[in-house]
Design an enzyme around this catalytic site. Structure first.
Site, PDB file in Angstrom:
ATOM      1  N   ARG A 141      86.666 -32.054  71.749  1.00  0.00           N
ATOM      2  CA  ARG A 141      85.897 -30.828  71.488  1.00  0.00           C
ATOM      3  C   ARG A 141      85.989 -29.806  72.616  1.00  0.00           C
ATOM      4  O   ARG A 141      85.110 -28.958  72.763  1.00  0.00           O
ATOM      5  CB  ARG A 141      84.442 -31.138  71.169  1.00  0.00           C
ATOM      6  CG  ARG A 141      84.282 -32.015  69.942  1.00  0.00           C
ATOM      7  CD  ARG A 141      82.872 -31.953  69.377  1.00  0.00           C
ATOM      8  NE  ARG A 141      82.727 -32.905  68.300  1.00  0.00           N
ATOM      9  CZ  ARG A 141      82.320 -34.166  68.460  1.00  0.00           C
ATOM     10  NH1 ARG A 141      81.995 -34.599  69.650  1.00  0.00           N
ATOM     11  NH2 ARG A 141      82.222 -34.968  67.421  1.00  0.00           N
ATOM     12  N   HIS A 159     110.792 -11.420  67.722  1.00  0.00           N
ATOM     13  CA  HIS A 159     109.569 -10.680  67.395  1.00  0.00           C
ATOM     14  C   HIS A 159     109.557  -9.295  68.043  1.00  0.00           C
ATOM     15  O   HIS A 159     109.269  -8.284  67.381  1.00  0.00           O
ATOM     16  CB  HIS A 159     108.358 -11.507  67.843  1.00  0.00           C
ATOM     17  CG  HIS A 159     107.045 -10.831  67.616  1.00  0.00           C
ATOM     18  ND1 HIS A 159     106.533 -10.607  66.359  1.00  0.00           N
ATOM     19  CD2 HIS A 159     106.140 -10.311  68.489  1.00  0.00           C
ATOM     20  CE1 HIS A 159     105.360  -9.983  66.472  1.00  0.00           C
ATOM     21  NE2 HIS A 159     105.107  -9.791  67.748  1.00  0.00           N
ATOM     22  N   HIS A 173     103.604  -3.772  64.019  1.00  0.00           N
ATOM     23  CA  HIS A 173     103.652  -5.151  63.541  1.00  0.00           C
ATOM     24  C   HIS A 173     103.712  -5.266  62.013  1.00  0.00           C
ATOM     25  O   HIS A 173     104.278  -6.221  61.497  1.00  0.00           O
ATOM     26  CB  HIS A 173     102.469  -5.953  64.081  1.00  0.00           C
ATOM     27  CG  HIS A 173     102.659  -6.371  65.522  1.00  0.00           C
ATOM     28  ND1 HIS A 173     102.843  -5.475  66.546  1.00  0.00           N
ATOM     29  CD2 HIS A 173     102.727  -7.605  66.107  1.00  0.00           C
ATOM     30  CE1 HIS A 173     102.985  -6.125  67.695  1.00  0.00           C
ATOM     31  NE2 HIS A 173     102.916  -7.424  67.452  1.00  0.00           N
ATOM     32  N   HIS A 215     106.645  -7.287  60.811  1.00  0.00           N
ATOM     33  CA  HIS A 215     106.561  -8.553  60.081  1.00  0.00           C
ATOM     34  C   HIS A 215     107.454  -8.542  58.849  1.00  0.00           C
ATOM     35  O   HIS A 215     108.060  -9.555  58.504  1.00  0.00           O
ATOM     36  CB  HIS A 215     105.115  -8.858  59.692  1.00  0.00           C
ATOM     37  CG  HIS A 215     104.277  -9.335  60.845  1.00  0.00           C
ATOM     38  ND1 HIS A 215     102.917  -9.173  60.898  1.00  0.00           N
ATOM     39  CD2 HIS A 215     104.626  -9.970  61.995  1.00  0.00           C
ATOM     40  CE1 HIS A 215     102.451  -9.680  62.033  1.00  0.00           C
ATOM     41  NE2 HIS A 215     103.479 -10.168  62.715  1.00  0.00           N
ATOM     42  N   ARG A 237      90.858  -3.909  68.613  1.00  0.00           N
ATOM     43  CA  ARG A 237      91.926  -4.850  68.949  1.00  0.00           C
ATOM     44  C   ARG A 237      93.133  -4.710  68.023  1.00  0.00           C
ATOM     45  O   ARG A 237      94.254  -5.077  68.391  1.00  0.00           O
ATOM     46  CB  ARG A 237      91.378  -6.282  68.909  1.00  0.00           C
ATOM     47  CG  ARG A 237      92.339  -7.316  69.445  1.00  0.00           C
ATOM     48  CD  ARG A 237      91.614  -8.591  69.808  1.00  0.00           C
ATOM     49  NE  ARG A 237      92.531  -9.640  70.189  1.00  0.00           N
ATOM     50  CZ  ARG A 237      92.168 -10.813  70.696  1.00  0.00           C
ATOM     51  NH1 ARG A 237      90.888 -11.067  70.880  1.00  0.00           N
ATOM     52  NH2 ARG A 237      93.057 -11.712  71.017  1.00  0.00           N
ATOM     53  N   GLU A 281     106.830  -5.200  73.873  1.00  0.00           N
ATOM     54  CA  GLU A 281     105.369  -5.280  73.933  1.00  0.00           C
ATOM     55  C   GLU A 281     104.826  -4.496  75.129  1.00  0.00           C
ATOM     56  O   GLU A 281     103.760  -3.887  75.055  1.00  0.00           O
ATOM     57  CB  GLU A 281     104.903  -6.745  74.009  1.00  0.00           C
ATOM     58  CG  GLU A 281     105.315  -7.608  72.810  1.00  0.00           C
ATOM     59  CD  GLU A 281     104.435  -7.428  71.568  1.00  0.00           C
ATOM     60  OE1 GLU A 281     103.346  -6.827  71.669  1.00  0.00           O
ATOM     61  OE2 GLU A 281     104.853  -7.879  70.487  1.00  0.00           O
ATOM     62  N   LYS A 326      93.829 -16.333  71.969  1.00  0.00           N
ATOM     63  CA  LYS A 326      94.273 -16.802  70.656  1.00  0.00           C
ATOM     64  C   LYS A 326      95.181 -18.011  70.827  1.00  0.00           C
ATOM     65  O   LYS A 326      96.177 -17.951  71.552  1.00  0.00           O
ATOM     66  CB  LYS A 326      95.052 -15.708  69.930  1.00  0.00           C
ATOM     67  CG  LYS A 326      94.171 -14.626  69.349  1.00  0.00           C
ATOM     68  CD  LYS A 326      95.017 -13.709  68.467  1.00  0.00           C
ATOM     69  CE  LYS A 326      94.181 -12.598  67.864  1.00  0.00           C
ATOM     70  NZ  LYS A 326      95.008 -11.735  66.991  1.00  0.00           N
ATOM     71  N   ASN A 351      98.462  -4.243  67.281  1.00  0.00           N
ATOM     72  CA  ASN A 351      99.437  -4.517  66.229  1.00  0.00           C
ATOM     73  C   ASN A 351     100.350  -3.332  65.924  1.00  0.00           C
ATOM     74  O   ASN A 351     100.995  -3.308  64.869  1.00  0.00           O
ATOM     75  CB  ASN A 351      98.709  -4.959  64.951  1.00  0.00           C
ATOM     76  CG  ASN A 351      97.999  -6.283  65.162  1.00  0.00           C
ATOM     77  OD1 ASN A 351      98.468  -7.130  65.916  1.00  0.00           O
ATOM     78  ND2 ASN A 351      96.857  -6.442  64.514  1.00  0.00           N
ATOM     79  N   LYS A 387      95.613  -4.927  77.830  1.00  0.00           N
ATOM     80  CA  LYS A 387      95.200  -5.862  76.778  1.00  0.00           C
ATOM     81  C   LYS A 387      93.800  -6.394  77.069  1.00  0.00           C
ATOM     82  O   LYS A 387      92.974  -6.515  76.166  1.00  0.00           O
ATOM     83  CB  LYS A 387      96.205  -7.015  76.630  1.00  0.00           C
ATOM     84  CG  LYS A 387      95.810  -7.924  75.482  1.00  0.00           C
ATOM     85  CD  LYS A 387      96.903  -8.842  74.988  1.00  0.00           C
ATOM     86  CE  LYS A 387      96.377  -9.623  73.775  1.00  0.00           C
ATOM     87  NZ  LYS A 387      97.316 -10.659  73.322  1.00  0.00           N
ATOM     88  N   GLU A 405      88.386  -9.526  67.332  1.00  0.00           N
ATOM     89  CA  GLU A 405      89.275  -8.714  66.501  1.00  0.00           C
ATOM     90  C   GLU A 405      88.617  -8.154  65.254  1.00  0.00           C
ATOM     91  O   GLU A 405      89.007  -8.456  64.140  1.00  0.00           O
ATOM     92  CB  GLU A 405      90.527  -9.508  66.098  1.00  0.00           C
ATOM     93  CG  GLU A 405      91.596  -8.594  65.531  1.00  0.00           C
ATOM     94  CD  GLU A 405      92.978  -9.267  65.491  1.00  0.00           C
ATOM     95  OE1 GLU A 405      93.146 -10.332  66.078  1.00  0.00           O
ATOM     96  OE2 GLU A 405      93.854  -8.682  64.866  1.00  0.00           O
TER      97      GLU A 405
END
Lengths: 358, 358
Positions: B117, B261, B244, B248, B237, B181, B139, B241, B223, B233
């Site tokens: 945990r 990416h 993106h 994607h 935030r 990025e 994340k 993206n 960031k 988010e």
């Protein structure tokens, strides 16, 4: 219906306690979008799934049924929940509902903790044990072949519905196992509640709804008090493990599932009581009261007959832990006051194990 | 060495940025017990594992090597980390160290979130992309066959070590992908940083340590600013993206991994730039500056040649989303100011897709 609020700042949530609570007016306020995934098991689904489905009018509801039992509380079965969520195109506003006992609750809560990095979940525990134990504390997770509950998360539900009516289909043996944990709360924290339990044990075993609701309310309140002091289990929360060190040895010896967890905790608690007596804390009269209440609850007060002193010493790693000083136990200073302690005589501990396995 | 503190209350942590930082005096202060599990991959281990091991004198260190690549960012490979932790008897005071790129970091962070945990973890990102992206934000997670990063948790590291020296072994193509990025941060948030990047792109591509350290520091600071405003988010935030949504679609069309990416993000950003121009926000001169910097960074500025208008419309679900009003994009009001918006002309969007795939 009584409502108990578990206060955890922005993660606070209500526990609804009473009869016939699987209803739209209780549920809907806790579901933020149209999507719901019910996680249940093959035993509970035939009994209560229809009631729950009819309490969710207007929602897009999907259901996943897991096999019933601790043996399936694995990562492999846990991933089936994600397969279902993604196949049914649930997004990050979905709500999971756990309909079942502790295993379903733990697995659903852990899936909710991890699906798209966290979605809400509602718990509808269907055993007395899960109503008084996993309703509070936010512990979720699964077992690993090398250890129970090794993989998991702290994730609080948005609401818990403890419906006394679902206990009508609970086997007596499982009701007794739940009562072991209820009695534990009185023993570690609240002498008045222990008195009340002595006077109401018959009503509880007869599943009298008001008595059950009171027992659930008080148990959850005590657990919530303790957890609020120690959410991440660094101190006082260990009190909740009264009887568990001995109990785990019993479960491991008998094979998990052969003795119900609550049964092992009852016998384990009697070992802690025996040691507390030797340490000069509990009176003989109080030790006898404790034994009587476990018997009245239909619970064992001794370990399995075939368990020997050396079984306990080995399963609890007593010798190693006594040497390195790491053996801490939950003992009772008196009824209603538990202590987490490493200060007990190792001779007394040996004598307790010898006596209780005689 | 520069130190950037990511301020998140009791979960705050430092990012150490500079050359030659995989050292005992940097690491040891963040490891609370004697147990350490290093998670790395087959590509990075031969390069930097020995350095890391020699920086952990006095600790009981175990190592697990995962196969390298996004294809292995799965629940199945994630569970190998638990198998290793339990086989080597790591308890809840252990510390995990991620030595690798984004995949290793995401999987290790997620394992740290869930082992017993939650245990601490340290990130040592070994690609520019992971240094400027996954160092901040907490994340963690793995992919599911039905979606990327569908299963995971928010779990902050106790420290991040962004060592510019490890970038010496990074292929040029991956350095460029990381620069995409870096450029993004200037575009959405900081015009002065964008100017700086225009003047220092050559030094960055030559892996000049001071230039790299500055780029990493500024990227992580931007960031961190954005994440501090919106840890979970729900709003600002989303600026991160930029490029993106188009990107994607490019990755999905090319097959994940065929385009890196960062490459897809660069081409996707140019599509967002094209649309921003049509909306009357960016000037032609600024659009040209943006195209020039991507070219200077060795990045593509158009989607793959075989990608058609209908590929984009389908992969982005443009028609459905325009109808229900759910298509939100990150556009640029000017260099250094991004906006999250659903207010753009669908004719302009169509024209952008047509032009960019011509």
């Amino acid at each position: 219906m009584e409502t108990l609020y578990v206060e955890l700042g922005e993660r606070s949530y209500p526990i609804y306690i009473g009869s016939d609570l699987i209803r739209a007016d209780v549920l809907a306020q806790h579901i933020p979008s149209s999507q719901v995934m019910i996680v249940t098991n093959e035993t509970v689904a035939p009994l209560y799934l229809d009631t729950l489905l009819s309490s969710l009018p207007g929602f897009k509801v999907d259901v996943i049924r897991l096999p019933d039992g601790e043996a399936y509380k694995t990562l492999e079965h846990w991933t089936l929940i994600f397969d279902a969520l993604l196949s049914c195109r649930h997004n990050r506003t979905t709500t999971l509902i756990a309909l079942g006992g502790g295993v379903v609750g733990d697995m659903t809560g852990f899936a909710a903790a991890c699906y798209q990095r966290g979605v809400p979940f509602i718990q509808i525990p269907t055993t007395l044990l899960s109503q008084v134990d996993s309703s509070v504390g936010g512990k979720t997770g699964v077992n690993h072949p090398m250890g129970k509950n090794m993989i998991g998360a702290f994730h609080q539900p948005v609401a818990v519905i403890a419906d006394t009516q679902v206990l009508n289909t609970l086997p007596d043996k499982e009701l007794s196992a739940g009562l072991a944990e209820v009695i534990k709360y009185g023993l570690i924290y609240d002498p008045d509640f222990f008195d009340w339990l002595e006077h109401n044990m018959e009503a509880l075993r007869e599943k009298e709804p008001t008595a059950l609701a009171t027992a659930i309310y008080k148990s959850c309140r005590i657990k919530a008090d303790i957890v609020a002091q120690d959410e991440r289990e660094s101190g006082v929360r260990a009190l909740l493990n009264l009887g568990h060190t001995f109990g785990h040895a019993i479960e491991a010896h008998a094979g998990y599932g052969a003795w119900l967890h609550g049964e092992a905790v009852a016998a384990g608690t009697m070992m802690a009581v025996n040691l507390s007596l030797k340490e000069g804390w509990l009176s003989i009269a109080d030790a006898e009261r404790i034994e009587r209440i476990f018997v009245a609850a239909g619970l064992p007060v001794k370990p399995p007959r075939d368990m020997t002193e050396s079984h306990f010493r080995e399963l609890m790693a007593v010798d190693k832990k006594v040497v390195d000083g790491s053996l801490r136990l939950i003992l009772l200073e008196q009824i209603g006051r538990g202590v987490v302690t490493g200060s007990f005589s190792s001779e007394h501990l040996s004598a307790t194990i010898t006596e209780m396995t005689a």
